[in-house]
Write a protein that holds these residues in place. Sequence first.
Motif, short mmCIF file in Angstrom:
data_model
loop_
_atom_site.label_atom_id
_atom_site.label_comp_id
_atom_site.label_asym_id
_atom_site.label_seq_id
_atom_site.Cartn_x
_atom_site.Cartn_y
_atom_site.Cartn_z
N ARG A 66 0.87 -1.18 0.00
CA ARG A 66 0.00 0.00 0.00
C ARG A 66 0.91 1.23 0.00
O ARG A 66 1.72 1.42 0.92
CB ARG A 66 -0.90 -0.01 1.23
CG ARG A 66 -1.81 1.22 1.38
CD ARG A 66 -2.68 1.06 2.62
NE ARG A 66 -3.64 2.14 2.80
CZ ARG A 66 -3.57 3.05 3.78
NH1 ARG A 66 -2.55 3.04 4.65
NH2 ARG A 66 -4.50 3.98 3.88
N ASP A 68 1.15 5.39 -0.26
CA ASP A 68 0.42 6.65 -0.15
C ASP A 68 0.91 7.60 -1.24
O ASP A 68 2.07 7.99 -1.28
CB ASP A 68 0.56 7.26 1.24
CG ASP A 68 1.95 7.11 1.85
OD1 ASP A 68 2.65 6.14 1.54
OD2 ASP A 68 2.35 7.98 2.64
N THR A 107 -3.10 4.76 -2.18
CA THR A 107 -3.99 5.63 -1.43
C THR A 107 -3.83 7.04 -1.99
O THR A 107 -2.78 7.66 -1.83
CB THR A 107 -3.64 5.61 0.07
OG1 THR A 107 -3.67 4.27 0.55
CG2 THR A 107 -4.63 6.45 0.86
N GLU A 150 -7.34 3.46 -3.38
CA GLU A 150 -8.05 3.77 -2.14
C GLU A 150 -8.32 5.28 -2.11
O GLU A 150 -7.39 6.09 -2.27
CB GLU A 150 -7.23 3.35 -0.93
CG GLU A 150 -7.94 3.55 0.40
CD GLU A 150 -7.13 3.01 1.57
OE1 GLU A 150 -7.70 2.90 2.67
OE2 GLU A 150 -5.92 2.72 1.39
N ASN A 153 -7.39 8.71 2.90
CA ASN A 153 -6.93 7.98 4.07
C ASN A 153 -7.66 8.47 5.32
O ASN A 153 -7.67 9.67 5.59
CB ASN A 153 -5.41 8.19 4.28
CG ASN A 153 -4.89 7.53 5.54
OD1 ASN A 153 -4.85 6.31 5.64
ND2 ASN A 153 -4.50 8.34 6.52
N GLY A 192 -12.15 4.69 1.37
CA GLY A 192 -11.04 5.14 2.20
C GLY A 192 -11.07 4.51 3.59
O GLY A 192 -12.05 4.67 4.32
N THR A 264 -6.96 -2.00 5.44
CA THR A 264 -5.84 -1.36 4.74
C THR A 264 -4.77 -0.82 5.69
O THR A 264 -3.73 -0.35 5.22
CB THR A 264 -6.33 -0.27 3.77
OG1 THR A 264 -7.19 0.65 4.44
CG2 THR A 264 -7.10 -0.90 2.62
#
Length: 353
Positions: A66, A68, A107, A150, A153, A192, A264
């Motif tokens: 994952r 960001d 994300t 995603e 967050n 999210g 997540t």
Amino acid sequence: MLAVALTAVVVLAAVTLWAGRRQTEAAEPPLPTVGVQFHGLWESYNDDERAIVLDRLVEAGAKWVRIDLSWAMLQPESGETYSEWGTGLADRVIGMAAERGLQVLATFWLTPGWANGGAGERTAPTDPEDYGAAAAWAADHFGTRVAAWEIWNEPNDPQFFAGADPGTYVSLLRASYRAIKEAEPGATVVFGGTAYNDSEWIEQAYGAGAGDHFDVMATHAYQAFSDTEPEAPDDGTKWRLTHVPAVRELMARNGDADKAIWFTEFGWSSHAQNGPDVAHYERGVTPEQQADYLARTLHLLADRYPFVTHVFWYRERDSDRGSVHIDNYGLLDRDLQPKPVWHRLQQELREQR
């Protein structure tokens, strides 16, 4: 002849018992698919470190990372241009993951100043369609290198989404779902991940029209008393991992029983700060407990909550950013050496195979 017959019976019984045990073992429910949060776009990394970390994650058996991904980094100046530096860095890091066979959950968050009048990166854009357009560009640009997107967050937490308003969040979800699907139809769009199993906030998001605009529900299933074991019984609040059935029941009531839930983020931090004066959400566990709680979570989900199909351990490595608690969630230590939790993850995933 009698002895031969008796021997045959004994052998047959042993074979039957062995076969029964094999069937029992084969019937054990599969563990959820495991991913790991990888802060590979952070400035604290260099490419050599990124490569080491990604190789370690593959060695442990992780299938996903994952990452960001900052909208503000990709499009800092205007809605018409994209940063060569920002897109180049994202291309390089996502490419490194893809080269190793890791699937990427991106994300997509953090608003550039031009899109919200300089109100701050964690404030929604003035026009949700600006976010949708950027998401569409990203989905098209990265293509199959990013398997899932995603949308923001922890949008239920004002620290990460100013105001934490469900309606404002759903406006982003609606704009981006449509745009991503048009740009990359095979991409998975993930709600999210909420801070904790926040069924009440998610219910408000459903009320604002979220239901038709995501493929997978997501939560961050931390324990609010952060040294609590994973099996601690649901107390009726969002603060327990075992509150996830409330999210599932909410989804079913809204016609989403066929959608999976992903954690997540989840995890425990290994440090000795857990005395009476420590905030309940900053309590640490021992390295051995961290490893044990990871394994127990995987089996708990497999046995009781199989609708949680993917989990992402937070995070890949320890850091030194200043918070003892946040700094010590890693599978690896600061020198990128495996901690007990890394070894336990590798063991569990090898046994699963």
